[in-house]
Design an enzyme around this catalytic site. Structure first.
Site, PDB file in Angstrom:
ATOM      1  N   THR A 321       0.823  -1.302   0.146  1.00 33.99           N
ATOM      2  CA  THR A 321       0.217  -0.004   0.047  1.00 33.99           C
ATOM      3  C   THR A 321       0.861   1.133   0.070  1.00 33.99           C
ATOM      4  O   THR A 321       0.649   2.249  -0.749  1.00 33.99           O
ATOM      5  CB  THR A 321      -0.991   0.011   1.324  1.00 33.99           C
ATOM      6  OG1 THR A 321      -1.573  -1.059   1.180  1.00 33.99           O
ATOM      7  CG2 THR A 321      -1.702   1.198   1.239  1.00 33.99           C
ATOM      8  N   TRP A 324       2.600   1.549  -3.363  1.00 37.22           N
ATOM      9  CA  TRP A 324       1.557   1.899  -4.388  1.00 37.22           C
ATOM     10  C   TRP A 324       1.465   3.466  -4.486  1.00 37.22           C
ATOM     11  O   TRP A 324       1.239   4.107  -5.424  1.00 37.22           O
ATOM     12  CB  TRP A 324       0.333   1.296  -4.194  1.00 37.22           C
ATOM     13  CG  TRP A 324      -0.689   1.678  -5.059  1.00 37.22           C
ATOM     14  CD1 TRP A 324      -1.180   0.810  -6.333  1.00 37.22           C
ATOM     15  CD2 TRP A 324      -1.611   2.798  -5.002  1.00 37.22           C
ATOM     16  NE1 TRP A 324      -1.879   1.303  -6.975  1.00 37.22           N
ATOM     17  CE2 TRP A 324      -2.426   2.639  -6.480  1.00 37.22           C
ATOM     18  CE3 TRP A 324      -1.979   3.943  -4.478  1.00 37.22           C
ATOM     19  CZ2 TRP A 324      -3.315   3.618  -6.795  1.00 37.22           C
ATOM     20  CZ3 TRP A 324      -2.986   4.752  -4.664  1.00 37.22           C
ATOM     21  CH2 TRP A 324      -3.535   4.696  -5.900  1.00 37.22           C
ATOM     22  N   HIS A 325       1.604   4.111  -3.315  1.00 38.04           N
ATOM     23  CA  HIS A 325       1.486   5.585  -3.415  1.00 38.04           C
ATOM     24  C   HIS A 325       2.565   6.430  -3.867  1.00 38.04           C
ATOM     25  O   HIS A 325       2.512   7.366  -4.236  1.00 38.04           O
ATOM     26  CB  HIS A 325       1.234   6.050  -1.786  1.00 38.04           C
ATOM     27  CG  HIS A 325      -0.364   5.887  -1.619  1.00 38.04           C
ATOM     28  ND1 HIS A 325      -0.559   4.472  -1.077  1.00 38.04           N
ATOM     29  CD2 HIS A 325      -1.340   6.732  -1.521  1.00 38.04           C
ATOM     30  CE1 HIS A 325      -1.684   4.674  -0.654  1.00 38.04           C
ATOM     31  NE2 HIS A 325      -2.282   5.765  -0.991  1.00 38.04           N
ATOM     32  N   GLY A 326       3.819   5.735  -3.988  1.00 38.19           N
ATOM     33  CA  GLY A 326       4.630   6.573  -4.957  1.00 38.19           C
ATOM     34  C   GLY A 326       6.223   5.784  -4.703  1.00 38.19           C
ATOM     35  O   GLY A 326       6.361   4.975  -3.822  1.00 38.19           O
TER      36      GLY A 326
END
Lengths: 483, 454
Positions: A321, A324-326
């Protein structure tokens, strides 16, 4: 193309919708597909090829899985196609989003001198790869049937409203409405969709952009102008910026979907009024959370294989997670930070917090969420975790005291706006609005006309203010005659 | 029947939906329809306009970005949008916008924090000045150097700042610099160090007496501020004592919305007025090596000139006009009256900033100059390394009468536009005095003083 620019609002959006409604059923999906490709190609014409590739690959995989299912080869050839789909999708994502991050990390770890690749991140790739992945996995599991019409499938992948910033619409969410005939909507539905869209635009342009402006203004205060309280204030503005930005975009997407007869899943449910971290993550970016639960956590065994295995599963989910955000270690750390908090809540913290009065539960949640943003926002690798440190006074000039520097001035100037943001992020305005409508219904006989007038007026004000804000955002005094 | 009823119920929704979409289309298309604006005076920048793109520009996304920008830039009521937006921000409590504080009494003041203007930059720039002077002295030049730093408006008008507002610590910087120099002061004095004309105390004193020394809407000082600086210079040069009125002050505009207004355009801000000294001796002006002939004085003095500014040929100015066109400028005395018709009205002084401007008292008009010059020193020749603050101050250094030590020639060097070697120029010209004349924050920000060396 961004939703909050004049090309989208003043040209693309009205032209697209007017034609969409005028076209016969048979043409609607093709128009939506073409318009979406145009929308995507607007910013990065070349990257549209990657998306087309993704469409072709997953369409084929879906068909193949279905074909071999029928032949009784679900677990052999069918599975091979599923794996192919996963490898290709994740491979695309890794190559375009993470390759340079891996290279940099390797270089930092082993002192190697590998050069970076000349790739840039295709916009929305994190969203559409997850959407297409959900399709092939669900076809394999027999939850949805393979889509035979490539046009409808292509439209599902490219659909512009949720293409670049979510919500992550799974194929199963929209399967029943993919055919244009199945998407009947009344003018009342369209009105509600437009209402959602305008309010989302207001969230993005009026709240997120302004809060973002204040965040960067406060970020510019350094040395003696800075203090611990100022860093907290800046992180608070960032917290509101990211919420209103993201949820505003989601609202616009959901609203536009509604205007075409789709029903996209909700993505945010007033997360900042949560009373625990666990609850926060049930209300924040809900489609991402449920995607990871559905396609990573549960397949790995979830909580059914003992606490140790559960901890491992949670760790992996939150590692991913974060990532996934960066492509940065701050994002990974941010994910793992939530792993620790959520695991602690599962162990004992939740019970302990449950005994607190409601207001303290909220303070507890908001404190840790804000701290989390303090990690999230540290995306400058040359100054790792400088924001997080600043929240605790590390690297801050403390000669002027914890509340020194520009804090006093800033809080005086921006307190009203901060309060406005805080109230607007809760469900209070919606509840008050509901109460108001109820009151009108009790007093007035012809209530629907009054309510309509009020709503229409309110929406027009929000729309006008948003446009004013967008246009004045381009105002850029270039005073080289400064002297 | 039921269907009809239902349709009736929907009609107001349809009206709203159509209204919104048409309104959006209108906002998107109006810029294209109303034609192209090239330049925004408020922002002093060229606007993005619509153009037919090349394929390559489309492929790398540049054309799309440009169209996005053009739609916003060409929106006809853009300035009004900005006013509304700034007003709303203030309604929400904001006390500054665009780096400008909303001060008391409609006074706008720039926000300059020490994090933007650290002391080190100030010290470094001072070192450049000293080094430049020493380099010139080593070549045998004997010009006296004086550093003139006009105080930053936010330091003097601190009482007008909103509560809690901060600026960089100008007084502290000045003190620190003075303290840092003390140890080798004596040695430096022997070597002929640069002097410093400290205007800070003088400006504070005047401000405390209730005087307004800066424009409310612009980052420059007004005529009173310029006169304060001029007075100090005149005293330093031992020029005869005078009052500002002696220079024939005339108001040439009362509609000056300056640069600070551009950054924070609140609708209720009142414009400034500009007054210029008109009783000057006859001067010749040379801009970047080209003589700019002053047109004949229009009837009705400066006010008349302002009214006539921008109109066709001035009486008897045909030849002058032709000459002026060669240089691209037309000045009346030292003023470019046409600038009063534009937004950038401060450019009335010399028409703006140039690399090198030479102002000479016309010898022919003053036959007494040479004669009276005989019994004492010669007339003075000054070089001013400067920012635009100097433009409104230097006129007061020219006296209509003639006497020894009068200022007969003044060269202004603006290092942003001056690209020759300063050392060569100074060695060749042998100026009597060299002034380094800057507003304090400009001086700290400047990153080109290395041009003074080598």
């Amino acid at each position: 193309m961004v939703f909050s620019g004049m090309v989208f609002l003043g040209v693309f959006f009205p032209v697209f919708l007017l034609l969409y409604w005028l076209l016969p059923q048979a043409g609607k999906n093709l128009w939506l597909l073409l318009a979406s490709l145009f929308f995507y190609a607007w910013g990065e014409p070349v990257y549209v090829l990657i998306m087309l590739f993704s469409i072709v690959v997953d369409y084929t995989n879906g068909r193949m899985i279905g074909y071999f299912d029928a032949k009784g080869k679900h677990d052999t050839v069918g599975r091979a196609f599923l794996i192919a789909s996963i490898v290709i999708n994740i491979g695309l994502l890794c190559f375009f989003k993470y390759a340079n991050f891996f290279i940099d990390s390797l270089n930092a770890l082993f002192g190697t001198g590998l050069g970076n690749l000349a790739v840039s991140l295709p916009i929305g790739i994190s969203f559409y790869t997850f959407q297409t992945l959900s399709y092939t996995i669900d076809v394999y599991r027999g939850i949805v049937r393979p889509q035979k019409n490539p046009l409808d499938f292509g439209m599902f992948v490219t659909m512009f409203p949720q293409l670049i910033a979510g919500p992550i619409v799974r194929y199963a969410d929209v399967e029943k409405r993919l055919r244009a005939e199945d998407r009947q909507c009344t003018p009342a539905d369209v009105f509600r969709g437009l209402e959602r869209f305008i309010l989302g635009l207001g969230k993005k342009v009026l709240f997120a952009n302004l809060a973002g402006g204040l965040f960067s203004e406060l970020s510019n205060y350094t040395e003696s102008d800075r203090s611990v309280a100022l860093v907290w204030l800046a992180v608070l503005f960032y917290s509101f910026q990211i919420y209103f930005d993201f949820s505003g975009y989601s609202d616009m997407a959901i609203g536009m979907g509604q205007m075409m007869g789709f029903q996209f899943p909700e993505n945010f449910d007033h997360p900042y009024e949560s009373r625990s971290i666990t609850e926060f993550w049930r209300r924040w970016h809900m489609t991402l959370g449920s995607w990871f639960r559905e396609y990573v956590y549960i397949p790995l065994g979830g909580n059914r294989k003992g606490p140790l295995r559960q901890a491992g599963n949670l760790f992996l989910v939150w590692f991913l997670t974060g990532l996934w955000h960066g492509a940065g270690w701050n994002f990974v750390l941010w994910g793992l930070y939530y792993f620790v908090l959520l695991f602690l809540e599962k162990l004992f913290l939740k019970d302990a917090v449950a005994k607190l009065p409601s207001i303290l539960k909220r303070v507890y949640t908001l404190f840790f969420v804000a701290l989390g943003w303090g990690i999230f926002v540290c995306d400058d690798p040359s100054r790792p975790l400088s924001w997080l440190g600043g929240l605790f006074g590390i690297g801050i000039d403390r000669s002027a005291g914890a509340f020194g520097g520009m804090f006093g001035y800033s809080i005086c100037s921006h307190l009203p706006f901060l309060l406005l943001l805080a109230v607007a992020s809760t469900s209070l305005p919606a509840r008050l609005g509901g109460r108001l409508l109820q009151m009108i219904q009790e007093i007035q006989k012809n209530e629907s006309a009054t309510i309509y007038t009020l709503k229409a007026g309110y929406l027009l004000v929000v729309l006008c203010l948003s446009l004013i804000s967008i246009i004045s955002g381009s105002y850029n005094p270039f005073l080289y005659f400064r002297f | 029947m039921q269907y009809k009823e239902k349709n009736k119920k929907y009609i107001h929704y349809q009206i709203f939906i159509a209204m919104v979409l048409l309104f959006l289309l209108f906002c998107g298309g109006i810029g294209i329809l109303t034609g192209e604006k090239q330049f925004s005076e408020m922002e002093n920048r060229y606007l993005t306009s619509f153009s037919v793109p090349h394929l390559a520009e489309i492929l790398d996304g540049k054309a799309q970005e440009q169209l996005e920008q053009a739609l916003e830039d060409q929106f006809p009521w853009r300035d009004a949008c900005v006013q509304i937006s700034v007003s709303l921000k203030r309604l929400l409590g904001a006390k500054d916008a665009g780096g400008v504080y909303f001060g008391k009494d409609g006074h706008l003041i720039e926000k300059k924090l020490s994090s933007q203007l650290p002391y080190e930059r100030y010290a470094r720039n001072r070192k450049f000045i000293t080094a430049a002077m020493e380099e010139l002295h080593q070549q045998g030049d004997e010009a006296g150097w004086t550093l003139v730093l006009v105080p930053f408006p936010g330091s003097i008008d601190a009482d007008l700042l909103p509560a809690g507002a901060r600026e960089f610590d100008e007084a502290g910087y000045r003190e620190q610099a003075a303290g840092a120099e003390e140890p080798d002061q004596k040695q430096a004095a022997a070597a002929g160090a640069e002097k410093e004309l400290d205007l800070y105390a003088q400006f504070r004193e005047k401000r405390e007496a209730g005087k307004r020394l800066y424009f409310a809407t612009d980052h420059h000082y007004n005529a009173s501020g310029a006169w304060e600086a001029a007075q100090a210079l005149r005293e330093m040069f031992h020029l005869p004592e005078k009052k500002q009125e002696d220079f024939g002050m005339e108001q040439v505009t009362d509609a000056f919305y300056g640069t600070l207004y551009s950054k924070a355009p609140l609708p209720e801000i009142r414009p400034d007025s500009i007054s210029i000294p008109t009783k000057l001796p006859e001067l010749s002006v040379e801009i970047d090596g080209k003589p700019v002939d002053a047109g004949a004085e229009p009837d009705g003095g400066a006010a008349g000139a302002a009214a006539e500014a921008g109109e066709a040929a001035e009486p008897g100015g045909k030849a002058a006009g032709a000459e002026a066109e060669a240089g691209g400028h037309r000045l009346w005395q030292i003023y470019d009256m046409e600038k009063l018709r534009t937004k950038d009205k401060y450019a009335v002084y010399f028409g703006g900033n140039y690399g090198k401007v030479v102002i000479r008292k016309k010898a022919s008009a003053k036959p007494s100059a040479r004669r009276s010059g005989m019994h004492s020193g010669k007339a003075r020749r000054i070089c001013v390394i400067k920012d635009s603050y100097a433009n409104s101050c230097v006129p007061y250094l020219f006296d209509t009468e003639s006497f020894p030590d009068e200022v007969a020639e003044l060269t202004m060097i603006d290092l942003r536009y001056f690209n020759d070697s300063f050392q060569e120029l100074a060695a060749q010209e042998q100026y009597d005095e060299i002034l380094v004349f800057y507003e304090m924050s400009n001086f700290i920000e400047a990153d080109y003083f290395n041009k003074l060396l080598g």
